[in-house]
Every structure is written in structure tokens, then in C-alpha cells.
Write an enzyme that holds these catalytic residues in place. Sequence first.
Site, PDB file in Angstrom:
ATOM      1  N   LYS A   1      -7.208   0.566   1.295  1.00 55.09           N
ATOM      2  CA  LYS A   1      -6.508  -0.719   1.412  1.00 55.09           C
ATOM      3  C   LYS A   1      -5.650  -0.823   2.672  1.00 55.09           C
ATOM      4  O   LYS A   1      -5.463  -1.905   3.219  1.00 55.09           O
ATOM      5  CB  LYS A   1      -5.628  -0.952   0.184  1.00 55.09           C
ATOM      6  CG  LYS A   1      -6.420  -1.196  -1.095  1.00 55.09           C
ATOM      7  CD  LYS A   1      -7.097  -2.541  -1.073  1.00 55.09           C
ATOM      8  CE  LYS A   1      -7.812  -2.852  -2.377  1.00 55.09           C
ATOM      9  NZ  LYS A   1      -8.667  -4.042  -2.255  1.00 55.09           N
TER      10      LYS A   1
ATOM     11  N   GLU B   1      -1.216 -10.171  -3.239  1.00 56.05           N
ATOM     12  CA  GLU B   1      -1.476  -9.905  -4.642  1.00 56.05           C
ATOM     13  C   GLU B   1      -1.826  -8.436  -4.768  1.00 56.05           C
ATOM     14  O   GLU B   1      -2.244  -7.811  -3.796  1.00 56.05           O
ATOM     15  CB  GLU B   1      -2.660 -10.747  -5.119  1.00 56.05           C
ATOM     16  CG  GLU B   1      -4.059 -10.173  -4.780  1.00 56.05           C
ATOM     17  CD  GLU B   1      -4.377 -10.104  -3.294  1.00 56.05           C
ATOM     18  OE1 GLU B   1      -3.658 -10.763  -2.503  1.00 56.05           O
ATOM     19  OE2 GLU B   1      -5.318  -9.379  -2.920  1.00 56.05           O
TER      20      GLU B   1
ATOM     21  N   SER C   1     -12.827   5.722  -2.568  1.00 56.27           N
ATOM     22  CA  SER C   1     -11.963   4.705  -1.960  1.00 56.27           C
ATOM     23  C   SER C   1     -10.475   4.953  -2.155  1.00 56.27           C
ATOM     24  O   SER C   1      -9.652   4.472  -1.394  1.00 56.27           O
ATOM     25  CB  SER C   1     -12.340   3.326  -2.506  1.00 56.27           C
ATOM     26  OG  SER C   1     -12.288   3.344  -3.921  1.00 56.27           O
TER      27      SER C   1
END
Lengths: 264, 380
Positions: B72, B94, B361
Site C-alpha cells: 500500500k 479510506e 502483498s
Amino acid sequence: MLKAGSRIEARFKELAAAGKKAFIPYIMSGDPSLNASLRLAGTLEDAGADIIELGVPFSDPVADGPLIQAAAERARRAGVNLRKALGLVAAIRKRSDIPIVLMTYYNPVLKFGEDKFAKQAVEAGADGVIVPDLPVEEADLLKEHSYKHGLDTIFLAAPTSGPERFRLVSNASTGFIYYVSLTGITGAKLAHYEEIEKSVKRLKKLSGGKAVAVGFGVSNPDEAGRIAKTADGVIVGSAVVRRAREDSARDFSAWLKSMREAIG
Amino acid sequence: MPETLMPALEDLEHEYFKARKDAGFKREFDSLAGKFIGRPTPLYFAKRLTQHLGGAKIYLKREDLAHTGAHKINNALGQALLAKKMGKKRVIAETGAGQHGVAVATGAALLGLDCVIYMGSVDIKRQALNVFRMKLLGAEVREVSAGSKTLKDAINEALRDWTTNVRNTHYVLGTVFGPHPFPEMVRDFQSVIGREARAQILKAEGRLPDHMIACVGGGSNAIGLFHAFLKEKKIAMTGVEAGGLGIESGKHAARFAGGSVGVLQGTKSYLLQDGDGNVLDTHSVSAGLDYASVGPEHAWLMQSGRVKYTYATDEEALAAFELLSRMEGIIPALESSHAIAEAVKAAPKMKKNKIIIVNLSGRGDKDVLEVARIKGVQLC
């Protein structure tokens, strides 16, 4: 009876001829039941509403503040959907000639089918549609089908829209143009009257005289009166939804009448 | 998208396309990627897992080793830099699992921006550790109790905030979703994963892989890995959605298996919806995959047949979570555990000379409390 699609324009013309402005209250279809909404529509008209804006409940109403979100949740709990909202339109139309504008998010219309939606909305007696999450440049199909069946398409112009977008919105709108009075969601706090006045004048000029109604954040007679000085109509949503639930029937009617008077 | 945001999206498109061509912006981003995020992340051969499964060689792209513990940060930092360039003093975002929220809070701290993170109350409960991390980083975490109280509702609330404060605020959307230019911009920032993996596998094996696997919530880590390989038609690609308690239970977030085309939050894509076009509640053990729609590029990759989409259930993901922890000493995020679960199914069916790359991830530290709760283990 007037043909759908012409009722809105006719109402604005009538009002203009009488030197008056439109009072356009908003209610959510099925909040908390379809029967309650039908009665409420009658109350609004008796108190002097000129056009009724009828919300269709949706799970993800991104343009709405907490009051209308909660109304949508109540309506969904009552099992109300787009089809039933159209039934409500038909029930109101049986008793009244008041122009009705549907306010629905895009996905329920897409799922229903744009052509079928426009056709059935007109058959039910609706006069126009507002889709607050559908920008003008994505609205070709809806416009085409609405035009074919005689449903007005009302688009929103916002304080952030520049001259080019003002032109797009005013060209695409039929019935009236909806000017969003504030940078925010429904039911927020109103300020900046000068900006509203300037924008309404610009939209009227650009559109060659189409009616411009102003909404989002109008909650009392004072605000409504100030906006009605330049706008052709004032849309009142969250405050109506709240008072219809909380006020006594007498207080609610008195408040509606005070709004009607302030709008003039 | 509401009209109020359309001018901001036009601006963003303009500014982003300008920044993408600007050598100075690219230099700054690359420098931070190296020195702050710790890129390139390793491509790691999972030897014991490979032996255990007895089939194809499994490589893990270690995005879990990126600063803040997941992919991210690649996008969050890119957009935070862009926000600063655009003169916005405030960023909002968010978050579902909290990884994107932590990444944005980190970027905001690094660049001196005000930061507000929207998070569903269900997710706040199951990702308490990340909530505290965001607060430590100076962000304000706003709880969202509307609707399903998860990622979808956090996005709604962030969009409402953006609509209200659009003049001074940039919305750092965390995945390849939302209105243009977000899907393209987020993909660009995440495509570093695939570019690195490509060079790394060529160095390690002298050839490209046979199969690539990534989990798909919105789909940014998957697009990030796949993008640099899409033209290599021989490489099979699998996106893994959250199967929750199983498709027939209705409690899942498998949009391709159980959804149909719809429009949500400025995006036309596959959507879990009812017959009236209302968005259905979703379920997944992993907050980051618990979302009713999926990035539009994935919808296109699915329809064109380039990428196959499948799902792993909660149970399969939890088993993979434990398996990777024991076999490799790597505790994966529950999201990434869905990709591992697919590798567990695929590898034994492939020959030993075949190569799989799985995008790991994120790391699983954030999920440890939740997994303990599911297993009925009392920690404190």
C-alpha cells in the site's frame, strides 16, 4: 391533464407569471412506509408545495448527509425499491397534478434498465429525474431514453463547476437546472449567498432562461427567502425529512407554510 | 460521481499526467522508494513450502517487507507527493485492513500533511493494532457506522468528506478503483512490483515464470504484479477473491463468482448487488478483501480471459496463514494468505521445473490478534 415532461416547465411559467418562486420539498419514498409517503405528499401540496422531489432509497447514497442516509435505510427496511417508488408516483398522480421529480442514484436505474425506467416513470406520472452521482458526460443513454419517453433530465451544477461545466449542465438539463448551494453533501450548513446569487444568474444567462432551482443545506424560512430572491425555486430536503418525523402534524404544516411564504 | 467532485477529478488527471512526465517528480518518488520504503523488495524462493507441496517452484514477492508492512505504501506515498505538489494541505483516505490507512498516515507524516482516515467500525474492531498505529503517526481515525460498517462505507464517507473539502483536500484512494484517473494512477504507482519481479526472476532463474498469483480486493497488488507481464501470453495469471464462508452461503466477497455489472463509487465493474441494484453486504475474514466491487481493469482482464479469477474461503486462507508461518517463518497478511491458498492448490498440479510467483502483498502482524480470537486463544 398535462403530458409528462411539460408539467415542470408549465409550473415554472405559471409561477413566473404570478411573480412567484417554486417551493420544492424532498421526501424519501417509503420513509417509513409507502402509505406514509403518500399522505406526506398530500400534506406538502396542501401547504403550498409546487413540485415534489421523491427520493428512491439506495444502499450507498454518497451525495447525501446523515438525515437522508437514515431515511434511505428506513425505506429499505420497509422493502422499498425503484419499482415500488414508481408505484408511489402513480398513487400520488391519481390524486394530484403536482409535478414529480424522482431523485435516484444511478445503479438502481442501470439495473432496472434505462429505457424501461424512463418509460415506466412517465407511465406512472413522473415528470423528471435527478441522478446525483451521474455526471453529464456519462448521461447520454439516460438522456436519450428520457427524451424519447418525455421525462425531464435535471442535472446538478456545483460551486466547484467552472464555466465549461456550467455550460454542459445547462445544455443537458430540461425542466430546470439544479444548482447545489454549497460544496458538500445534503443537509450541510449554508453560507455564501453572494456565490449562489452569482452562479444562478450565470446559469440563467447560459441556458437562455431555463429555470434554476437551488438546493442542499436550506433548512429555514430565512435561508429559503434569501435564496428565492434570485433562484426560480428552492429545494428543501433534509429539513423536511427531519421535521416530518419529529414535529407534530400541526407544527410541521405551520413550518411548511412559513417556508412557502418566505419563498414568495 | 457527484458534480461537485468532477472538476477536482479533471484537475487531478491533469496534474497527475503532468507529474508522470516530470523527471523531478519521478526522481523524488524513486529516491523515497529506495530510501524510505526499502525498495526493491526481495523475490524470495520459498524452498520448504515448495518441497512440502511437491510441485512447481514457489517464489514470493516480498511486499510484506516494504515499510509499513504492505504494498500500500507505494501508492500512498506517490499520491501524498502529488497532493503536496498540487498544494493540498490535507489528505484523507479510506481503509479496510488498515494497511492503506497506515501507509497514508505515514506519507502524511513524512510530508507534513494533515491526515484523516475513514474506517468502518467492524474493521476498527478487527484491526485495532493498525488503528493505534495510524494515531501514533498523527492521523485522525474517524469511525464509520453506516451500512455494512466496512471498507465500502469508509469509501462513501471519504467521498462525502472530499465533496465537502475538495478545495484543500486530496483523497488518496487506496486501490485501482473509483473514478478516473484513480485506477490508472494507482496501477502506475503499484506497477513497480511487477517491474522488479521481472528483473529478479530473470536473474534468479534466467526465465520468466509460468504462473502468477495475487489476491484481489480492489485489486492494486494484483495489477501491480501482473502489469509488467500482461503481454507475455504464456504466463498464466490468477486473481484470488475472498470466498468467505463459501459462495452458496452468500457470505463472501467473490465479485466475479457471484456478482454482475453495476456502478458503485464512480466505477463500472462487477458488483455484488441485489435485484434492485442495492449493494450487498460482504464477508471475509480479511478486512482488505471485504469489498463489494473490484477494480475495472480486473473486470476487463476477466472478460478478455487474460487473467483467471478464483476464490479462497476463510478456512483455506487461515490454513495457508498457518502453513506459511510454519514452513517459511513468514506470517502473511490474511489478504495475502488467499493468494498462498491458491498456490497450495496450484503448485502440486504443476511440474517441478515450473515457476510460480505469488505476491505476498502484506505481513500478518496486524492479523495476529484476530486469528487468535478465531482460534479461541486468549492473549491478554
